[in-house]
Scaffold this motif. Structure first.
Motif, PDB file in Angstrom:
ATOM      1  N   ALA A 160      11.677  10.691  13.906  1.00 35.44           N
ATOM      2  CA  ALA A 160      10.446  11.333  14.368  1.00 35.44           C
ATOM      3  C   ALA A 160       9.804  12.151  13.257  1.00 35.44           C
ATOM      4  O   ALA A 160       8.590  12.094  13.050  1.00 35.44           O
ATOM      5  CB  ALA A 160      10.742  12.230  15.575  1.00 35.44           C
ATOM      6  N   LEU A 161      10.622  12.903  12.524  1.00 35.69           N
ATOM      7  CA  LEU A 161      10.099  13.687  11.398  1.00 35.69           C
ATOM      8  C   LEU A 161       9.520  12.779  10.322  1.00 35.69           C
ATOM      9  O   LEU A 161       8.448  13.059   9.759  1.00 35.69           O
ATOM     10  CB  LEU A 161      11.216  14.560  10.821  1.00 35.69           C
ATOM     11  N   GLY A 162      10.212  11.673  10.049  1.00 34.75           N
ATOM     12  CA  GLY A 162       9.710  10.728   9.049  1.00 34.75           C
ATOM     13  C   GLY A 162       8.386  10.121   9.459  1.00 34.75           C
ATOM     14  O   GLY A 162       7.472   9.968   8.622  1.00 34.75           O
ATOM     15  N   LEU A 163       8.231   9.784  10.741  1.00 37.71           N
ATOM     16  CA  LEU A 163       6.972   9.217  11.228  1.00 37.71           C
ATOM     17  C   LEU A 163       5.826  10.224  11.123  1.00 37.71           C
ATOM     18  O   LEU A 163       4.707   9.868  10.734  1.00 37.71           O
ATOM     19  CB  LEU A 163       7.132   8.764  12.681  1.00 37.71           C
ATOM     20  N   LEU A 164       6.105  11.485  11.459  1.00 35.25           N
ATOM     21  CA  LEU A 164       5.071  12.521  11.353  1.00 35.25           C
ATOM     22  C   LEU A 164       4.661  12.751   9.908  1.00 35.25           C
ATOM     23  O   LEU A 164       3.470  12.899   9.603  1.00 35.25           O
ATOM     24  CB  LEU A 164       5.572  13.819  11.980  1.00 35.25           C
ATOM     25  N   ILE A 165       5.638  12.784   8.997  1.00 39.08           N
ATOM     26  CA  ILE A 165       5.325  12.965   7.568  1.00 39.08           C
ATOM     27  C   ILE A 165       4.489  11.792   7.066  1.00 39.08           C
ATOM     28  O   ILE A 165       3.497  11.981   6.341  1.00 39.08           O
ATOM     29  CB  ILE A 165       6.625  13.115   6.744  1.00 39.08           C
ATOM     30  N   LEU A 166       4.878  10.569   7.458  1.00 42.53           N
ATOM     31  CA  LEU A 166       4.123   9.383   7.048  1.00 42.53           C
ATOM     32  C   LEU A 166       2.691   9.444   7.580  1.00 42.53           C
ATOM     33  O   LEU A 166       1.732   9.130   6.857  1.00 42.53           O
ATOM     34  CB  LEU A 166       4.827   8.128   7.563  1.00 42.53           C
ATOM     35  N   TYR A 167       2.535   9.871   8.827  1.00 44.58           N
ATOM     36  CA  TYR A 167       1.199   9.989   9.418  1.00 44.58           C
ATOM     37  C   TYR A 167       0.350  11.016   8.667  1.00 44.58           C
ATOM     38  O   TYR A 167      -0.830  10.764   8.376  1.00 44.58           O
ATOM     39  CB  TYR A 167       1.316  10.383  10.890  1.00 44.58           C
ATOM     40  N   VAL A 168       0.932  12.166   8.337  1.00 48.46           N
ATOM     41  CA  VAL A 168       0.194  13.215   7.611  1.00 48.46           C
ATOM     42  C   VAL A 168      -0.233  12.708   6.234  1.00 48.46           C
ATOM     43  O   VAL A 168      -1.380  12.908   5.806  1.00 48.46           O
ATOM     44  CB  VAL A 168       1.060  14.492   7.482  1.00 48.46           C
ATOM     45  N   VAL A 169       0.677  12.024   5.536  1.00 53.78           N
ATOM     46  CA  VAL A 169       0.355  11.507   4.195  1.00 53.78           C
ATOM     47  C   VAL A 169      -0.783  10.491   4.270  1.00 53.78           C
ATOM     48  O   VAL A 169      -1.744  10.544   3.476  1.00 53.78           O
ATOM     49  CB  VAL A 169       1.617  10.866   3.559  1.00 53.78           C
ATOM     50  N   ILE A 170      -0.701   9.557   5.228  1.00 49.18           N
ATOM     51  CA  ILE A 170      -1.743   8.535   5.366  1.00 49.18           C
ATOM     52  C   ILE A 170      -3.083   9.168   5.722  1.00 49.18           C
ATOM     53  O   ILE A 170      -4.131   8.781   5.183  1.00 49.18           O
ATOM     54  CB  ILE A 170      -1.329   7.505   6.447  1.00 49.18           C
ATOM     55  N   THR A 171      -3.061  10.161   6.614  1.00 49.84           N
ATOM     56  CA  THR A 171      -4.301  10.827   7.022  1.00 49.84           C
ATOM     57  C   THR A 171      -4.950  11.554   5.850  1.00 49.84           C
ATOM     58  O   THR A 171      -6.175  11.467   5.649  1.00 49.84           O
ATOM     59  CB  THR A 171      -4.022  11.821   8.161  1.00 49.84           C
ATOM     60  N   ILE A 172      -4.149  12.263   5.064  1.00 53.59           N
ATOM     61  CA  ILE A 172      -4.689  12.990   3.906  1.00 53.59           C
ATOM     62  C   ILE A 172      -5.280  12.017   2.898  1.00 53.59           C
ATOM     63  O   ILE A 172      -6.412  12.217   2.404  1.00 53.59           O
ATOM     64  CB  ILE A 172      -3.585  13.845   3.252  1.00 53.59           C
ATOM     65  N   ILE A 173      -4.541  10.954   2.583  1.00 53.34           N
ATOM     66  CA  ILE A 173      -5.028   9.985   1.591  1.00 53.34           C
ATOM     67  C   ILE A 173      -6.305   9.319   2.087  1.00 53.34           C
ATOM     68  O   ILE A 173      -7.266   9.145   1.322  1.00 53.34           O
ATOM     69  CB  ILE A 173      -3.940   8.936   1.291  1.00 53.34           C
ATOM     70  N   ARG A 174      -6.355   8.956   3.389  1.00 53.55           N
ATOM     71  CA  ARG A 174      -7.555   8.301   3.913  1.00 53.55           C
ATOM     72  C   ARG A 174      -8.760   9.229   3.852  1.00 53.55           C
ATOM     73  O   ARG A 174      -9.866   8.809   3.497  1.00 53.55           O
ATOM     74  CB  ARG A 174      -7.324   7.842   5.351  1.00 53.55           C
ATOM     75  N   ASN A 175      -8.583  10.497   4.240  1.00 52.27           N
ATOM     76  CA  ASN A 175      -9.700  11.442   4.207  1.00 52.27           C
ATOM     77  C   ASN A 175     -10.204  11.676   2.787  1.00 52.27           C
ATOM     78  O   ASN A 175     -11.366  12.067   2.597  1.00 52.27           O
ATOM     79  CB  ASN A 175      -9.276  12.773   4.828  1.00 52.27           C
ATOM     80  N   ILE A 176      -9.345  11.455   1.792  1.00 54.42           N
ATOM     81  CA  ILE A 176      -9.762  11.617   0.401  1.00 54.42           C
ATOM     82  C   ILE A 176     -10.482  10.372  -0.112  1.00 54.42           C
ATOM     83  O   ILE A 176     -11.546  10.452  -0.729  1.00 54.42           O
ATOM     84  CB  ILE A 176      -8.544  11.940  -0.496  1.00 54.42           C
ATOM     85  N   ILE A 177      -9.902   9.195   0.165  1.00 53.40           N
ATOM     86  CA  ILE A 177     -10.441   7.970  -0.441  1.00 53.40           C
ATOM     87  C   ILE A 177     -11.616   7.383   0.330  1.00 53.40           C
ATOM     88  O   ILE A 177     -12.481   6.736  -0.269  1.00 53.40           O
ATOM     89  CB  ILE A 177      -9.345   6.895  -0.597  1.00 53.40           C
ATOM     90  N   GLU A 178     -11.683   7.607   1.664  1.00 44.42           N
ATOM     91  CA  GLU A 178     -12.731   6.956   2.451  1.00 44.42           C
ATOM     92  C   GLU A 178     -14.138   7.361   2.017  1.00 44.42           C
ATOM     93  O   GLU A 178     -14.973   6.487   1.749  1.00 44.42           O
ATOM     94  CB  GLU A 178     -12.520   7.243   3.941  1.00 44.42           C
ATOM     95  N   PRO A 179     -14.435   8.678   1.903  1.00 42.13           N
ATOM     96  CA  PRO A 179     -15.792   9.031   1.448  1.00 42.13           C
ATOM     97  C   PRO A 179     -16.091   8.522   0.043  1.00 42.13           C
ATOM     98  O   PRO A 179     -17.221   8.127  -0.246  1.00 42.13           O
ATOM     99  CB  PRO A 179     -15.787  10.568   1.501  1.00 42.13           C
ATOM    100  N   LYS A 180     -15.072   8.527  -0.821  1.00 41.00           N
ATOM    101  CA  LYS A 180     -15.309   8.092  -2.199  1.00 41.00           C
ATOM    102  C   LYS A 180     -15.557   6.592  -2.269  1.00 41.00           C
ATOM    103  O   LYS A 180     -16.496   6.134  -2.928  1.00 41.00           O
ATOM    104  CB  LYS A 180     -14.106   8.466  -3.077  1.00 41.00           C
ATOM    105  N   ILE A 181     -14.711   5.804  -1.589  1.00 42.35           N
ATOM    106  CA  ILE A 181     -14.868   4.354  -1.652  1.00 42.35           C
ATOM    107  C   ILE A 181     -16.172   3.919  -0.999  1.00 42.35           C
ATOM    108  O   ILE A 181     -16.969   3.184  -1.594  1.00 42.35           O
ATOM    109  CB  ILE A 181     -13.666   3.654  -0.976  1.00 42.35           C
ATOM    110  N   VAL A 182     -16.414   4.395   0.225  1.00 43.04           N
ATOM    111  CA  VAL A 182     -17.636   4.005   0.932  1.00 43.04           C
ATOM    112  C   VAL A 182     -18.865   4.567   0.218  1.00 43.04           C
ATOM    113  O   VAL A 182     -19.874   3.878   0.050  1.00 43.04           O
ATOM    114  CB  VAL A 182     -17.591   4.492   2.396  1.00 43.04           C
ATOM    115  N   GLY A 183     -18.778   5.835  -0.219  1.00 44.24           N
ATOM    116  CA  GLY A 183     -19.912   6.468  -0.883  1.00 44.24           C
ATOM    117  C   GLY A 183     -20.282   5.789  -2.190  1.00 44.24           C
ATOM    118  O   GLY A 183     -21.463   5.560  -2.472  1.00 44.24           O
ATOM    119  N   VAL A 184     -19.278   5.450  -2.992  1.00 44.35           N
ATOM    120  CA  VAL A 184     -19.549   4.776  -4.273  1.00 44.35           C
ATOM    121  C   VAL A 184     -20.164   3.410  -4.036  1.00 44.35           C
ATOM    122  O   VAL A 184     -21.103   3.001  -4.730  1.00 44.35           O
ATOM    123  CB  VAL A 184     -18.233   4.663  -5.092  1.00 44.35           C
ATOM    124  N   GLN A 185     -19.645   2.676  -3.040  1.00 49.25           N
ATOM    125  CA  GLN A 185     -20.135   1.326  -2.787  1.00 49.25           C
ATOM    126  C   GLN A 185     -21.586   1.329  -2.313  1.00 49.25           C
ATOM    127  O   GLN A 185     -22.351   0.425  -2.656  1.00 49.25           O
ATOM    128  CB  GLN A 185     -19.248   0.640  -1.740  1.00 49.25           C
TER     129      GLN A 185
END
Length: 359
Positions: free
Chosen positions: A285-310
């Motif tokens: 359960a802890l591993g799943l929560l950590i994985l979810y937090v990491v994916i959420t942080i990375i997505r919130n960082i890359i999504e505006p940049k990737i979509v915005g640049v394109q």
């Protein structure tokens, strides 16, 4: 600023404000009525190439070609959708009906065991707490049981409401299918008639907007495909490290689900972690929560940049427009707002409109 410039500024401001307000009202309140015809036009536009292939390569009359292609398209989509929908509906109904039984067999005994452990620990510290904890435990178990039963009833009501809304959905679908036949058969005539109503300048602006929006939509699809691929790789690696069987297949399903703006990865990862806690597997359960937090942080960082640049927007503007779009129009706004701002920037840069100074 002299009087003439002020008057011109006010006229332009009011003009574009009226356009924005009218567009907002149409999108907000008119989409439900216009959606079958808009969908039919989009589908007819996408089917132009196969219709032309039948017409010019196979020498089939155009109207017959349109009918054949539209029939093949809707027939294929209908069969696939029916199979998937019936399967999902059966699974959902089975899960909802068995929810109280699942709670009684799996959740309640585990919860009772945990509460007994807490009571034993409290007895060692202060025996007077035993009765209070026991009463609280019984009340909580009873409340949880009632809540599960209530959720089951509400879920069944939701499915019943969904079934009752099917006639209206069927009418819209029927309108879209019939409209697709007519539009596909006379696509060139209909678009030609509409273009003839415009001046040369208006026609030029319309063609510019159409080509830019189609190109930008393709770019957005490519951008979100890249984001989905990155999320899939992160999930596949993370689930493999956690020792999850069939991690690649599960990662693919979650990555597709992640495109949804409201639910996203958390719609699967968080309930999964909660169920794992109930089952007593705290490290997973802890591993799943950590994985979810990491994916959420990375997505919130890359999504505006990737979509915005394109699409040519600053990441902050992209993020703000995506948030505002979701709030106003849901999934359509998620894509529509950034594309709309990008279109305004493009038209302003081409000198077709004059909203702001670029330099």
């Amino acid at each position: 600023m002299n009087t003439g410039k002020r008057r011109a500024f006010i006229i332009n401001f009011v003009y574009f404000a009226l356009i924005l307000v009218t567009t907002f009202i149409i999108l907000k309140y008119g989409m439900s009525v216009l959606s079958p015809f808009i969908a039919a036009f989009i589908i007819a536009y996408l089917l132009r190439i196969p219709i032309r292939f039948f017409t010019y390569k196979l020498r089939v009359p155009k109207k017959i070609s349109a009918i054949l292609v539209v029939l093949i398209f809707y027939g294929t989509i209908g069969v696939l959708f029916s199979l998937v929908w019936l399967r999902l509906l059966a699974l959902a109904e089975s899960l909802i009906r068995n929810m109280p039984l699942i709670y009684a067999i799996h959740v309640e005994p585990l919860f009772t065991s945990v509460m007994n452990m807490i009571e034993e620990a409290a007895t060692r510290m202060d025996p007077s707490l035993t009765q209070m904890l026991e009463n609280a435990s019984n009340q909580l178990i009873q409340s949880l049981g009632q809540m599960v039963s209530s959720l089951s009833v509400k879920a069944m009501s939701f499915l019943s409401g969904l079934a009752s809304s099917l006639p209206g959905t069927f009418i819209k679908l029927l309108l879209a299918i019939i409209s697709t036949f007519f539009i596909a058969a006379d696509y060139d005539k209909l678009t030609g008639f509409c273009l003839r109503q415009l001046s040369e300048k208006g026609k030029h602006i319309f063609i510019e907007i159409k080509e830019y929006i189609i190109g930008t939509l393709f770019v957005c699809i490519r951008s979100y495909a890249l984001i989905m691929t990155i999320t899939f790789i992160e999930l596949a690696i993370g689930l493999s490290i956690l020792g999850i069987q069939q991690s690649v297949l599960i990662a693919l399903c979650i990555a597709v689900f992640d495109i949804l703006p409201v639910l996203g990865t958390g719609g699967i990862m968080i309930p999964w972690a909660v169920i794992t806690v109930i089952q007593g597997n705290y490290p997973l359960a802890l591993g799943l929560l950590i994985l979810y937090v990491v994916i959420t942080i990375i997505r919130n960082i890359i999504e505006p940049k990737i979509v915005g640049v394109q699409i040519g927007l600053h990441p902050v503007v992209t993020l703000a427009s995506m948030y505002a779009g979701v709030q106003f129009f849901g999934v359509i706004g998620l894509f529509g707002f950034p594309i709309g701002l990008s279109l305004l920037q493009y038209l302003n840069g081409k000198g077709i409109i004059h909203l702001f100074k670029t330099e």
